[in-house]
Design a protein around this motif. Sequence first.
Motif, short mmCIF file in Angstrom:
data_model
loop_
_atom_site.label_atom_id
_atom_site.label_comp_id
_atom_site.label_asym_id
_atom_site.label_seq_id
_atom_site.Cartn_x
_atom_site.Cartn_y
_atom_site.Cartn_z
N TYR A 46 29.15 17.36 -7.46
CA TYR A 46 28.30 16.88 -8.56
C TYR A 46 28.01 18.01 -9.56
CZ TYR A 46 24.60 14.23 -10.91
OH TYR A 46 23.83 13.58 -11.84
N GLU A 47 27.75 19.18 -9.00
CA GLU A 47 27.38 20.30 -9.87
C GLU A 47 28.58 20.87 -10.63
OE1 GLU A 47 25.35 22.98 -7.24
OE2 GLU A 47 23.52 21.76 -7.29
N ASN A 48 29.77 20.73 -10.06
CA ASN A 48 30.90 21.46 -10.64
C ASN A 48 31.99 20.60 -11.30
OD1 ASN A 48 30.25 24.31 -9.96
ND2 ASN A 48 30.17 23.42 -7.92
N VAL A 49 31.94 19.28 -11.10
CA VAL A 49 33.00 18.44 -11.67
C VAL A 49 32.38 17.36 -12.56
CG1 VAL A 49 35.04 17.04 -11.16
CG2 VAL A 49 34.32 18.80 -9.54
N GLU A 50 32.57 17.54 -13.85
CA GLU A 50 31.95 16.60 -14.79
C GLU A 50 32.43 15.16 -14.55
OE1 GLU A 50 32.67 17.61 -18.86
OE2 GLU A 50 31.71 15.73 -19.49
N TYR A 51 33.73 15.06 -14.22
CA TYR A 51 34.34 13.74 -14.01
C TYR A 51 33.59 12.97 -12.92
CZ TYR A 51 38.18 10.34 -13.87
OH TYR A 51 38.93 9.20 -13.95
N TYR A 52 33.30 13.66 -11.81
CA TYR A 52 32.55 13.02 -10.71
C TYR A 52 31.11 12.73 -11.11
CZ TYR A 52 35.57 13.06 -6.59
OH TYR A 52 36.53 12.78 -5.68
N ARG A 53 30.51 13.73 -11.82
CA ARG A 53 29.12 13.57 -12.21
C ARG A 53 28.96 12.27 -12.99
NH1 ARG A 53 28.43 18.63 -13.43
NH2 ARG A 53 28.84 18.43 -15.66
N LYS A 54 29.90 12.02 -13.90
CA LYS A 54 29.85 10.80 -14.71
C LYS A 54 29.97 9.56 -13.82
CE LYS A 54 31.61 11.54 -19.37
NZ LYS A 54 32.92 11.81 -19.94
N LEU A 55 30.98 9.58 -12.92
CA LEU A 55 31.20 8.41 -12.03
C LEU A 55 29.96 8.14 -11.19
CD1 LEU A 55 34.80 8.85 -10.50
CD2 LEU A 55 34.08 7.25 -12.27
N MET A 56 29.36 9.22 -10.66
CA MET A 56 28.17 9.04 -9.82
C MET A 56 26.99 8.57 -10.66
SD MET A 56 28.62 12.20 -7.12
CE MET A 56 26.95 12.13 -6.50
N ASP A 57 26.84 9.13 -11.84
CA ASP A 57 25.74 8.70 -12.72
C ASP A 57 25.89 7.21 -13.06
OD1 ASP A 57 24.60 11.17 -12.65
OD2 ASP A 57 25.35 11.82 -14.61
N GLU A 58 27.13 6.80 -13.32
CA GLU A 58 27.36 5.38 -13.65
C GLU A 58 26.94 4.48 -12.50
OE1 GLU A 58 31.19 6.26 -16.41
OE2 GLU A 58 31.54 4.88 -14.72
N LYS A 59 27.11 4.99 -11.26
CA LYS A 59 26.74 4.19 -10.08
C LYS A 59 25.28 4.40 -9.71
CE LYS A 59 29.27 2.28 -6.48
NZ LYS A 59 29.32 2.32 -5.04
N GLY A 60 24.62 5.29 -10.45
CA GLY A 60 23.21 5.57 -10.18
C GLY A 60 22.99 6.30 -8.87
N VAL A 61 23.96 7.14 -8.46
CA VAL A 61 23.76 7.88 -7.21
C VAL A 61 23.69 9.38 -7.50
CG1 VAL A 61 26.21 7.46 -6.72
CG2 VAL A 61 24.82 8.45 -4.97
#
Length: 435
Positions: free
Chosen positions: A33-48
């Motif tokens: 989450y801290e280092n990969v923007e791509y994942y951060r976005k996907l997780m934010d979209e899922k609200g996790v």
Amino acid sequence: MANYYQPEIECASEEQRKAMQDERLASQVKHVYENVEYYRKLMDEKGVKPEDVQTTADLYKLPFISKADLREAYPYGLLATPIEECVEIHSTSGTTGKRVVAFYTKEDVDLWHECCARAIVAAGGTKEDICQIAYGYGLFTGGAGLDGGSHKLGCLTLPMSSGNTERQIQFMQDLKSTILCCTPSYAAYIGETLRDMGLTPDDISLKAGIFGAEPWTEEMRKDIEKNLGIKAYDIYGLTESSGPGVAFECSAQKGMHINEDHFIAEIINPETGEVLSDGEKGELVFTSLTKKAFPLLRYRTRDICVLNREKCSCGRTFVRMTKPMGRSDDMMIIRGVNVFPSQIETVLLEQGYPPHYRIEVDRVNNSDTLDVYVELSSNMFSDTVKDIAKKEKDLAGAIKTMLGISPKVHLVPAKTIERSEGKAVRVVDKRKLHD
Ligand code: DLL
């Protein structure tokens, strides 16, 4: 007597395994989450948020990731460490010609090689063994992975790569190799060549083989075992999660143990994404717990199999997976190379051919054949036989550049490839790959 490379891990109690997985998962999710923007976005979209994933029971909250994401994020979008910390890459083909590139830090390479060392020990290997590595070296993970495992264990390592079969057999005789690592189809071919050279298994010293990277049946196993005078073990892995050594067979040979200190395995319904129970058949999904440079969370492998948590007679406690029983996409593995029909279609269109084609795959004498039938477009119909032969050769060359393997191309008159009223059947795979 069963042998282990790291007994305290391979035979950990369920409690120990769960505690290790929980701790590693929570810190891996935070790292990603801290280092990969791509994942951060996907997780934010899922609200996790990372704090929502503390144990493996929270895994379901995370989004899946697939080859399409890898393609979109190519080449650096999923990298979770600075590039200066990476020491190696490996790569495989993607769905439409874009490659999948996986990155490794020094520690990632080390842990990967340990997984491969576990597989060699499970096949009866010790530091006294002489390991002949006949998987391809280079971007493919097979050569590098088993080579690293053999070094970890302290075996004498023969980095042969694949091909030059008579020389492989010469080395087997002269250096008395005891373990052979290669694809099962190449092992079968080595067995045939041995016989053609007038030799028998008594003329070589092999005792075991570690074969994977493509589907193979029990029938093929028996054949190889007989022709080479060995016990043949399966090994599974994929570039996206390091390479070989994600799972390996033990002496019981009732499925492959997944290295659960490094990977969490789930089985899902490929249509709905619903998580299925152990024993149910579905698509294998992996979360890598320790990879630092290229850590994939809930990666959809597209391999269809079943997980089994029953006690294994070898003493290992890691869950077992069956051999892959098929794919939930259209990827084929031809001569050890991952091939998507869309890659061939891309080349045809680029070269000005119409999208009417049929791909035929077969296995003749344990070796895969690839035939591509393509219609000539109407403006090509007056070409002479000589022109057509040249066109076939050029097209085969362009397909080889895309895939890395040579097809036989057959140009056929316009409107002779059967049209379909529903989904076009573009691929005919005549091989019997699964039991
Ligand atoms: O094939 C890694 C590997 C190298 C595994 C050497 C074992 C030995 P890829 O080229 O990325 O990586 O292909 C991965 O190959 O998703 C499966 O569909 C298939 N595959 C791998 N091992 C097996 C196996 C390497 N033992 C894809 N049986 C995977 C059946 C296998 N299929």
